[in-house]
Design a protein around this motif. Structure first.
Motif, PDB file in Angstrom:
ATOM      1  N   GLY A 111       0.810  -1.203   0.000  1.00 44.80           N
ATOM      2  CA  GLY A 111       0.000   0.000   0.000  1.00 44.80           C
ATOM      3  C   GLY A 111       0.846   1.258   0.000  1.00 44.80           C
ATOM      4  N   TYR A 112       2.111   1.125   0.421  1.00 42.29           N
ATOM      5  CA  TYR A 112       3.036   2.262   0.458  1.00 42.29           C
ATOM      6  C   TYR A 112       4.289   1.995  -0.372  1.00 42.29           C
ATOM      7  N   ILE A 113       4.797   0.775  -0.300  1.00 40.58           N
ATOM      8  CA  ILE A 113       5.969   0.418  -1.095  1.00 40.58           C
ATOM      9  C   ILE A 113       5.719  -0.921  -1.789  1.00 40.58           C
ATOM     10  N   ASP A 114       6.427  -1.113  -2.905  1.00 38.40           N
ATOM     11  CA  ASP A 114       6.413  -2.387  -3.620  1.00 38.40           C
ATOM     12  C   ASP A 114       7.817  -2.991  -3.549  1.00 38.40           C
ATOM     13  N   VAL A 115       7.887  -4.274  -3.240  1.00 38.91           N
ATOM     14  CA  VAL A 115       9.153  -4.997  -3.229  1.00 38.91           C
ATOM     15  C   VAL A 115       9.144  -5.953  -4.420  1.00 38.91           C
ATOM     16  N   THR A 116      10.111  -5.766  -5.342  1.00 39.25           N
ATOM     17  CA  THR A 116      10.155  -6.555  -6.573  1.00 39.25           C
ATOM     18  C   THR A 116      11.408  -7.423  -6.599  1.00 39.25           C
ATOM     19  N   VAL A 117      11.205  -8.741  -6.818  1.00 39.64           N
ATOM     20  CA  VAL A 117      12.335  -9.673  -6.812  1.00 39.64           C
ATOM     21  C   VAL A 117      12.129 -10.717  -7.913  1.00 39.64           C
ATOM     22  N   LEU A 118      13.192 -11.477  -8.181  1.00 37.18           N
ATOM     23  CA  LEU A 118      13.099 -12.636  -9.069  1.00 37.18           C
ATOM     24  C   LEU A 118      13.102 -13.918  -8.243  1.00 37.18           C
ATOM     25  N   GLY A 119      14.020 -13.976  -7.280  1.00 29.45           N
ATOM     26  CA  GLY A 119      14.106 -15.105  -6.365  1.00 29.45           C
ATOM     27  C   GLY A 119      15.072 -14.752  -5.254  1.00 29.45           C
ATOM     28  N   THR A 120      14.620 -14.744  -4.015  1.00 25.98           N
ATOM     29  CA  THR A 120      15.462 -14.268  -2.931  1.00 25.98           C
ATOM     30  C   THR A 120      14.805 -14.538  -1.583  1.00 25.98           C
ATOM     31  N   LYS A 121      15.469 -14.115  -0.492  1.00 27.38           N
ATOM     32  CA  LYS A 121      14.926 -14.239   0.853  1.00 27.38           C
ATOM     33  C   LYS A 121      14.955 -12.865   1.527  1.00 27.38           C
ATOM     34  N   PHE A 122      13.823 -12.458   2.077  1.00 29.12           N
ATOM     35  CA  PHE A 122      13.774 -11.157   2.745  1.00 29.12           C
ATOM     36  C   PHE A 122      12.641 -11.130   3.761  1.00 29.12           C
ATOM     37  N   ASN A 123      12.743 -10.192   4.691  1.00 29.58           N
ATOM     38  CA  ASN A 123      11.714  -9.995   5.705  1.00 29.58           C
ATOM     39  C   ASN A 123      11.047  -8.649   5.474  1.00 29.58           C
ATOM     40  N   LEU A 124       9.728  -8.636   5.522  1.00 30.21           N
ATOM     41  CA  LEU A 124       8.977  -7.405   5.272  1.00 30.21           C
ATOM     42  C   LEU A 124       8.056  -7.132   6.443  1.00 30.21           C
ATOM     43  N   TYR A 125       8.215  -5.942   7.025  1.00 29.29           N
ATOM     44  CA  TYR A 125       7.447  -5.518   8.197  1.00 29.29           C
ATOM     45  C   TYR A 125       6.536  -4.387   7.754  1.00 29.29           C
ATOM     46  N   ALA A 126       5.205  -4.628   7.746  1.00 26.66           N
ATOM     47  CA  ALA A 126       4.292  -3.628   7.175  1.00 26.66           C
ATOM     48  C   ALA A 126       2.938  -3.656   7.857  1.00 26.66           C
ATOM     49  N   TYR A 127       2.927  -3.458   9.174  1.00 24.04           N
ATOM     50  CA  TYR A 127       1.662  -3.390   9.900  1.00 24.04           C
ATOM     51  C   TYR A 127       0.967  -2.063   9.618  1.00 24.04           C
ATOM     52  N   GLU A 128      -0.342  -2.118   9.408  1.00 22.13           N
ATOM     53  CA  GLU A 128      -1.095  -0.924   9.032  1.00 22.13           C
ATOM     54  C   GLU A 128      -1.105   0.126  10.132  1.00 22.13           C
ATOM     55  N   ASP A 129      -1.031  -0.292  11.394  1.00 23.58           N
ATOM     56  CA  ASP A 129      -1.101   0.669  12.495  1.00 23.58           C
ATOM     57  C   ASP A 129       0.268   1.170  12.941  1.00 23.58           C
TER      58      ASP A 129
END
Length: 260
Positions: A111-129
């Motif tokens: 809703g704020y950022i887009d994460v674009t990958v082909l193949g990888t490992k990552f952690n995404l923290y995106a709680y609405e509050d």
């Protein structure tokens, strides 16, 4: 030339048969169209995977991508995921092990950022509050782009994390070991720029205790850190050193007040 009655009858029934065949073909066309529209609508329907108020959930997407969801998180994708694109939407926190596909990029929208990958490992923290969104890269390469102006795109390398602030709409990148960002995978308590008041609330839920906090304690102060200890006393000792307060424990109630 005189036309025989047999020819007239044959022609008449031929016209009727042609009309019936036309109606039948038209009916099949309409039926096919309706079924196609229904299948298209079904394919575009969302699949939503939710985790509970505590604990974690795990889902394997049709392309083989593994996603682990932290508490109070959800992952949304369409029924036809992987056919035309590999797009998902995350609310909360998720750890992604993306199956590599050079022809179809994997895109996570918050809703704020887009994460674009082909193949990888990552952690995404995106709680609405929460005021921040954070992406920490464990392996591979990703592009992080803002979906609101001012538009920015950052190419991220392993052991780097990108933080997005919802107030100024800016991306910031910094080095990290990803230890704090992925601590929840090992059932550790993790806090990111969390108000002290919320830290106490989290501890209250986890350990089933009640806090009584004196007005002298600044509960708006923020804390970032991770705990792998299951004893609340050890956690309070760390917070005590950090903020300079004192505490007492009695009958499941913890009193917090600043040292004089």
């Amino acid at each position: 030339m005189k036309i025989s009655p047999f020819y007239k009858i044959t022609r008449h029934w031929g016209q009727i048969a042609a009309s019936i065949l036309f109606l039948f073909a038209s009916g099949l066309t309409i039926l096919y169209y309706i079924q196609h529209q229904e299948l298209q609508t079904l394919a575009e329907q969302d699949v939503i995977v939710r985790s509970g108020d505590s604990g974690t959930s795990q889902v394997t997407l049709p392309d083989g991508t593994l996603v682990r969801l932290n508490a109070n998180s959800s992952l949304t994708y369409q029924q036809n995921f992987g056919q035309n694109n590999r797009k998902v939407k995350l609310s909360g926190e998720g750890y992604f092990e993306v199956k590599k596909n050079t022809e179809k990029k994997f895109i996570v929208n918050t809703g704020y950022i887009d994460v674009t990958v082909l193949g990888t490992k990552f952690n995404l923290y995106a709680y609405e509050d929460k005021d921040i969104i954070e992406m920490a890269l464990v392996e591979g390469h990703v592009n992080v782009s803002t979906s609101q102006p001012p538009y920015q795109t950052i190419c991220v390398k392993p052991n780097e994390k990108v933080t997005y602030n919802k107030y100024d709409n800016k991306l910031n990148i910094e080095k990290t070991t990803t230890k704090i960002e992925t601590a929840w995978l090992n059932k550790e308590l993790v806090f990111r720029e969390e108000k002290l008041e919320n830290v106490f609330q989290c501890l209250s839920r986890k350990f089933r205790v009640k806090f009584s906090i004196d007005s002298s304690v600044s509960v708006d102060d923020v804390y970032t850190g991770a705990f792998d200890d299951e004893k609340i006393e050890d956690i309070l000792e760390v917070l005590k050193i950090h903020y300079g307060f004192n505490y007492t424990v009695k009958d499941g109630k913890i009193n917090i007040r600043m040292n004089k």
